[in-house]
Motif scaffolding. Structure first.
Motif, mmCIF file in Angstrom:
data_model
loop_
_atom_site.group_PDB
_atom_site.id
_atom_site.type_symbol
_atom_site.label_atom_id
_atom_site.label_comp_id
_atom_site.label_asym_id
_atom_site.label_seq_id
_atom_site.Cartn_x
_atom_site.Cartn_y
_atom_site.Cartn_z
ATOM 1 N N ILE A 19 0.838 -1.209 0.000
ATOM 2 C CA ILE A 19 0.000 0.000 0.000
ATOM 3 C C ILE A 19 0.867 1.250 0.000
ATOM 4 N N ALA A 20 1.945 1.257 0.772
ATOM 5 C CA ALA A 20 2.834 2.420 0.829
ATOM 6 C C ALA A 20 3.513 2.658 -0.518
ATOM 7 N N VAL A 21 4.006 1.581 -1.153
ATOM 8 C CA VAL A 21 4.663 1.708 -2.462
ATOM 9 C C VAL A 21 3.650 2.176 -3.508
ATOM 10 N N THR A 22 2.451 1.620 -3.482
ATOM 11 C CA THR A 22 1.409 2.026 -4.425
ATOM 12 C C THR A 22 1.040 3.496 -4.227
ATOM 13 N N ALA A 23 0.911 3.928 -2.985
ATOM 14 C CA ALA A 23 0.600 5.335 -2.709
ATOM 15 C C ALA A 23 1.723 6.244 -3.188
ATOM 16 N N PHE A 24 2.972 5.826 -2.970
ATOM 17 C CA PHE A 24 4.112 6.622 -3.419
ATOM 18 C C PHE A 24 4.133 6.744 -4.940
ATOM 19 N N VAL A 25 3.937 5.623 -5.629
ATOM 20 C CA VAL A 25 3.916 5.642 -7.099
ATOM 21 C C VAL A 25 2.766 6.513 -7.589
ATOM 22 N N LEU A 26 1.623 6.430 -6.945
ATOM 23 C CA LEU A 26 0.478 7.245 -7.336
ATOM 24 C C LEU A 26 0.773 8.728 -7.136
ATOM 25 N N VAL A 27 1.384 9.099 -6.026
ATOM 26 C CA VAL A 27 1.721 10.505 -5.763
ATOM 27 C C VAL A 27 2.736 11.005 -6.788
ATOM 28 N N VAL A 28 3.736 10.175 -7.108
ATOM 29 C CA VAL A 28 4.727 10.576 -8.111
ATOM 30 C C VAL A 28 4.065 10.734 -9.477
ATOM 31 N N ALA A 29 3.188 9.815 -9.858
ATOM 32 C CA ALA A 29 2.509 9.893 -11.156
ATOM 33 C C ALA A 29 1.637 11.141 -11.240
#
Length: 95
Positions: A19-29
């Motif tokens: 969830i943390a990695v997915t949230a980080f990737v989403l914020v970067v995108a």
């Protein structure tokens, strides 16, 4: 701790990490998308103003050239009219 609790804790830790990695990737995108949108608008504005300036420069040069051509044609016609008046009728024509 029992084996089932360790497995449950690992799964919870893995799920939290996912969830943390997915949230980080989403914020970067989203950040990259917002940056590209604003940057694209900025570049469009800069290019519009530069092209407008170039068109104004070219238009000024074209009108200056046109004025030179018109002035030269007036000179030719004035010379032709002067020659006709001074000699009467001439047999040659101007271009």
């Amino acid at each position: 701790m029992k084996a089932s609790e360790k497995t449950r804790n690992r799964k919870a830790g893995t799920q939290t990490l996912l969830i943390a990695v997915t949230a980080f990737v989403l914020v970067v995108a989203v950040g990259v998308g917002i940056f590209l949108r604003f940057y694209s608008g900025y570049i469009d504005g800069v290019l519009y103003h530069e092209r407008l300036h170039q068109m104004q420069e070219v238009t000024g040069q074209l009108f200056a050239g046109l004025e030179d051509v018109v002035e030269k044609q007036w000179q030719i016609q004035t010379f032709s009219a002067t020659m006709r008046r001074s000699r009467g009728r001439t047999t040659w024509t101007t271009c």
